[in-house]
Design a protein around this motif. Structure first.
Motif, PDB file in Angstrom:
ATOM      1  N   GLU A   6       0.811  -1.214   0.000  1.00 41.66           N
ATOM      2  CA  GLU A   6       0.000   0.000   0.000  1.00 41.66           C
ATOM      3  C   GLU A   6       0.847   1.268   0.000  1.00 41.66           C
ATOM      4  OE1 GLU A   6      -2.579  -0.619   3.340  1.00 41.66           O
ATOM      5  OE2 GLU A   6      -3.842  -2.052   2.229  1.00 41.66           O
ATOM      6  N   GLY A   7       2.134   1.126  -0.302  1.00 45.61           N
ATOM      7  CA  GLY A   7       3.013   2.290  -0.316  1.00 45.61           C
ATOM      8  C   GLY A   7       2.800   3.192  -1.516  1.00 45.61           C
ATOM      9  N   TYR A   8       2.386   2.619  -2.635  1.00 43.33           N
ATOM     10  CA  TYR A   8       2.089   3.374  -3.841  1.00 43.33           C
ATOM     11  C   TYR A   8       1.419   2.445  -4.840  1.00 43.33           C
ATOM     12  CZ  TYR A   8       6.618   1.307  -5.152  1.00 43.33           C
ATOM     13  OH  TYR A   8       7.658   0.441  -5.376  1.00 43.33           O
ATOM     14  N   GLY A   9       0.868   3.049  -5.887  1.00 37.81           N
ATOM     15  CA  GLY A   9       0.220   2.266  -6.923  1.00 37.81           C
ATOM     16  C   GLY A   9       0.384   2.925  -8.275  1.00 37.81           C
ATOM     17  N   LYS A  10      -0.579   2.691  -9.144  1.00 36.71           N
ATOM     18  CA  LYS A  10      -0.496   3.171 -10.527  1.00 36.71           C
ATOM     19  C   LYS A  10      -0.360   4.693 -10.600  1.00 36.71           C
ATOM     20  CE  LYS A  10      -2.985   2.937 -14.937  1.00 36.71           C
ATOM     21  NZ  LYS A  10      -4.175   2.369 -15.628  1.00 36.71           N
ATOM     22  N   THR A  11      -1.106   5.408  -9.751  1.00 35.16           N
ATOM     23  CA  THR A  11      -1.066   6.871  -9.803  1.00 35.16           C
ATOM     24  C   THR A  11       0.330   7.395  -9.528  1.00 35.16           C
ATOM     25  OG1 THR A  11      -3.373   7.020  -9.096  1.00 35.16           O
ATOM     26  CG2 THR A  11      -2.014   8.988  -8.819  1.00 35.16           C
ATOM     27  N   GLN A  12       0.958   6.892  -8.471  1.00 34.42           N
ATOM     28  CA  GLN A  12       2.281   7.380  -8.120  1.00 34.42           C
ATOM     29  C   GLN A  12       3.333   6.916  -9.120  1.00 34.42           C
ATOM     30  OE1 GLN A  12       3.023   6.867  -3.989  1.00 34.42           O
ATOM     31  NE2 GLN A  12       4.693   8.344  -3.931  1.00 34.42           N
ATOM     32  N   MET A  13       3.196   5.671  -9.608  1.00 31.94           N
ATOM     33  CA  MET A  13       4.157   5.167 -10.589  1.00 31.94           C
ATOM     34  C   MET A  13       4.184   6.025 -11.847  1.00 31.94           C
ATOM     35  SD  MET A  13       3.422   1.081 -10.419  1.00 31.94           S
ATOM     36  CE  MET A  13       3.410   0.170  -8.875  1.00 31.94           C
ATOM     37  N   THR A  14       2.996   6.433 -12.296  1.00 36.22           N
ATOM     38  CA  THR A  14       2.915   7.179 -13.555  1.00 36.22           C
ATOM     39  C   THR A  14       3.063   8.685 -13.347  1.00 36.22           C
ATOM     40  OG1 THR A  14       0.495   7.164 -13.370  1.00 36.22           O
ATOM     41  CG2 THR A  14       1.514   5.441 -14.696  1.00 36.22           C
ATOM     42  N   LYS A  15       2.274   9.255 -12.445  1.00 40.20           N
ATOM     43  CA  LYS A  15       2.229  10.716 -12.327  1.00 40.20           C
ATOM     44  C   LYS A  15       3.376  11.296 -11.504  1.00 40.20           C
ATOM     45  CE  LYS A  15      -2.741  11.152 -13.054  1.00 40.20           C
ATOM     46  NZ  LYS A  15      -4.018  11.726 -12.541  1.00 40.20           N
ATOM     47  N   ARG A  16       3.784  10.585 -10.485  1.00 42.07           N
ATOM     48  CA  ARG A  16       4.874  11.112  -9.652  1.00 42.07           C
ATOM     49  C   ARG A  16       6.236  10.701 -10.183  1.00 42.07           C
ATOM     50  NH1 ARG A  16       5.613  13.663  -4.967  1.00 42.07           N
ATOM     51  NH2 ARG A  16       7.414  13.152  -3.642  1.00 42.07           N
ATOM     52  N   TYR A  17       6.360   9.418 -10.547  1.00 44.69           N
ATOM     53  CA  TYR A  17       7.664   8.910 -10.961  1.00 44.69           C
ATOM     54  C   TYR A  17       7.839   8.860 -12.475  1.00 44.69           C
ATOM     55  CZ  TYR A  17       7.735   7.390  -6.058  1.00 44.69           C
ATOM     56  OH  TYR A  17       7.690   7.353  -4.696  1.00 44.69           O
ATOM     57  N   GLY A  18       6.741   8.745 -13.229  1.00 43.72           N
ATOM     58  CA  GLY A  18       6.827   8.797 -14.687  1.00 43.72           C
ATOM     59  C   GLY A  18       7.209   7.495 -15.364  1.00 43.72           C
ATOM     60  N   TYR A  19       6.770   6.354 -14.810  1.00 35.63           N
ATOM     61  CA  TYR A  19       7.134   5.053 -15.372  1.00 35.63           C
ATOM     62  C   TYR A  19       5.904   4.220 -15.692  1.00 35.63           C
ATOM     63  CZ  TYR A  19      11.858   6.069 -13.699  1.00 35.63           C
ATOM     64  OH  TYR A  19      13.085   6.642 -13.488  1.00 35.63           O
ATOM     65  N   SER A  20       6.076   3.286 -16.609  1.00 35.91           N
ATOM     66  CA  SER A  20       5.036   2.303 -16.905  1.00 35.91           C
ATOM     67  C   SER A  20       4.786   1.439 -15.667  1.00 35.91           C
ATOM     68  CB  SER A  20       5.485   1.398 -18.059  1.00 35.91           C
ATOM     69  OG  SER A  20       4.830   0.147 -18.014  1.00 35.91           O
ATOM     70  N   PRO A  21       3.546   1.351 -15.192  1.00 38.77           N
ATOM     71  CA  PRO A  21       3.278   0.541 -13.995  1.00 38.77           C
ATOM     72  C   PRO A  21       3.663  -0.927 -14.152  1.00 38.77           C
ATOM     73  CG  PRO A  21       1.450   2.012 -14.419  1.00 38.77           C
ATOM     74  CD  PRO A  21       2.364   2.106 -15.609  1.00 38.77           C
TER      75      PRO A  21
END
Length: 622
Positions: free
Chosen positions: A405-420
């Motif tokens: 539960e530390g992060y998911g699709k939103t953080q992977m894409t919008k914060r970090y900029g990577y393909s989930p």
């Protein structure tokens, strides 16, 4: 999601048991591209690159020599031309299809559970905690989906806005796998002539009609009517004992083929009772257990007790005594994407209370029909022996769920900029490396459904860049910039290979096709006998993603005895990995240990990416 009326609409459509090219779902089928045959030199070059992170220098030199010899030999050109000829045959929609169905599924003789079938677990329905109430709502939603499929009104799935192959949908409802020697078959049945479902409770099977009325006035039963019928089934099943036929479907396929015949020979009516289950729209299992944790619910949906199922049905909805629920899919003719769509629809309609529950009629309904199989001493012994074998298999497996539960699709894409998807693949690589100190062959399923009758290709996750990434992450001297750079490059490489696979230009299916076209009297090239070939497709990690915000689990087993099955879901703010392995000590596999290392890997990557963001003094927008 679009609301669909419960009223039965009879329209003239081609039989779903054949090839369809009508309606929204099937109207694009005759326009799909055919699965290509890649250029041989490209495949071999790509294959050799995939060996580099797995072999020593001397092993790699041997593999390169075998590949060079193969490419320069006349037989390589002959095999390639044979494959191209098969691909060009207008009578063959897909050059891989018949081979793949046979080798991967219908000719496979080990039990489908735990080795082939897969499951989804659904989130809890707070409106429907009573078992039969939830089951009734699930049935109603599934029937709405089925109606759209049968009439062709269902929209096709799409990739980059282009419709993909819908052929496998014909095997979703009113279908069944049938055990045969040396290879099983799959039968499909007219949905209009088989408007009923199978319900199993306490190892006993019942046939439950899903409509009332006749002709154009025929309608689906309401949720209240279905609930009442399911209550009757529970009362009947819990007060009687029957022949536990379901456990026979848990066995080795040859054993099940033999025992199916024994069951038919025991009494003439048993053949028709089996056919009634096989022809039904789908199966609903009302289990008497009450799983609580994710691990417990996942195991219950993955395999259950071996009795209260009919494992050959493509679609089984499972509802437990405490109202928890899930789905089990038989894999032979459908990959997980169509049934994920079905299950997402069913769970979404019920959990959002959008399902059309229908209106009850004032008339009385006939009671559900009990399918009372007749056994004899030989059949009863077969059920007991099958139950012992099943329990031994299940006891030999571990399952653990990582719910991160530390992060998911939103953080992977919008914060970090990577393909989930690629992001989680690198979490898996790092977690495995933490546990074993090496990278091993890793399979990720890549869909090839942009092509007619397409199924999957193997995306080989392990690359020089993924190996460099895990080593860099574990290095005590690597900087944050080193780690982020290695992560970025590993993601880039993975996405490039996946893109090739989706376009039908992977390695494994092409090489398989070439091998299968070698004639018995032709000498086998050393390229095919090179130990590196079998080693590189010995999938120590078998992985795949299917995701839904309405699911609480998804999984299946390992594919090699010393491997792990890692099914993962990526949600908006979290992700989950279902970790399965054999629990014997021979191979040093431990689901709890890998779950721990995956969690540690996910947190390590987050720490590195957050540190890199902080170093740039950028305040990202969420």
């Amino acid at each position: 999601m679009t609301q669909i009326s419960a009223k039965r609409q009879f329209v003239s459509v081609p039989s779903i048991t054949g090839e369809r090219t009508d309606g929204k779902l099937f109207g694009h089928q005759d326009k799909l591209e055919r699965l290509p045959v890649p250029e041989l030199e490209d495949t071999v070059a790509k294959y050799l690159r995939s060996l580099e992170p797995l072999l020593s220098e001397s092993e790699l030199a041997n593999s390169k020599a075998a590949a060079k010899q193969f490419l320069e030999s006349p037989i390589s050109k002959t095999l390639q031309e044979r494959l191209k000829a098969k691909a060009a045959d207008p009578k063959v929609p897909n050059w891989l299809e018949d081979w793949w169905n046979e080798i991967a599924y219908l000719g496979y003789r080990d039990p489908v559970v735990p080795f082939v079938s897969y499951f989804f677990t659904f989130k809890d329905d707070k409106l429907r905690k009573k078992q039969t109430k939830r089951a009734a709502a699930i049935i109603r939603a599934a029937l709405q989906f089925r109606r759209q499929l049968v009439t062709g009104e269902l929209e096709p799935e799409a990739m980059k806005k282009q419709p993909i192959c819908s052929y496998s949908y014909k095997y979703m409802f009113n279908a069944c796998r049938i055990p045969k020697k040396p290879s099983d078959i799959v039968e499909t049945y007219d949905p209009y002539a088989n408007e009923y479902i199978t319900v199993v409770r306490n190892n006993q099977f019942f046939s439950l009609p899903i409509t009332r009325g006749s002709g154009a006035g025929q309608e689906y039963l309401s949720a209240d009517e279905l609930e009442a019928q399911l209550d009757i089934i529970k009362a009947k099943a819990d007060s009687n004992l029957g022949v536990p036929v379901g456990v026979l479907t848990s066995d080795n396929r040859d054993n099940w083929a033999d025992n199916r015949q024994k069951l038919i020979d025991a009494n003439p009516k048993n053949a028709e009772l089996l056919a009634e289950i096989e022809r039904s729209a789908f199966l609903v299992a009302l289990d008497s257990t009450s799983p609580v944790t994710r691990d417990e619910l996942s195991r219950a949906c993955w395999h259950g007790d071996g009795h209260n199922r009919f494992y050959d049905k493509p679609c089984q909805f499972i509802v437990f005594e405490n109202g928890k629920a899930g789905f089990m899919g038989e894999h032979s003719m459908m990959d997980g994407t169509p049934t994920c769509r079905l299950s997402d629809y069913v769970a979404g309609q019920t959990l959002n209370n959008k399902v059309d529950l229908g209106v009850s009629s004032s008339g009385a309904l006939p009671e559900p029909k009990a399918l009372n199989f007749v056994g004899n001493s030989e059949v009863l012994k077969a059920t007991k022996d099958a139950a012992v074998r099943f329990q031994g298999l299940i006891d030999g497996h571990d399952l653990k769920v990582l719910a991160y539960e530390g992060y998911g699709k939103t953080q992977m894409t919008k914060r970090y900029g990577y393909s989930p998807d690629a992001f989680v693949q690198m979490v898996i690589q790092l977690g495995y490396y933490k546990l074993y100190g090496r990278s091993d062959p890793t399979y990720e399923a890549a869909t090839t459904r942009k092509f007619a009758h397409g199924r999957t290709e193997t995306c080989r996750t392990v690359s020089n860049d993924s190996l460099a990434f895990v080593k860099t992450m574990e290095s005590p001297t690597a900087t944050v910039q080193d780690k982020v750079g290695a992560f970025r490059q590993a993601i880039k490489s993975h996405l490039a290979y996946m893109a090739e696979c989706v376009e039908g230009r992977g390695v494994d299916r092409h090489i398989l096709g070439l091998k299968l076209l070698l004639k018995p009297d032709e000498e086998k090239p050393s390229f095919f006998t090179d130990p590196a070939l079998s080693r590189s497709c010995h999938w120590n990690l078998s992985t795949s993603q299917l995701s839904s915000e309405y699911f609480d689990g998804y999984g299946w087993s390992e594919v090699v005895p010393d491997g792990y099955g890692l099914a993962y879901m990526i949600k908006k703010d979290s992700f989950q990995v279902n970790v399965v392995c054999a629990n014997n000590n021979q191979y040093n596999r431990n689901a709890e240990h890998l779950r721990h290392c995956l969690k540690e890997a996910a947190s390590d990557i987050r720490s590195v990416l957050e540190a890199e963001l902080l170093s740039r003094e950028v305040k990202p927008k969420l």
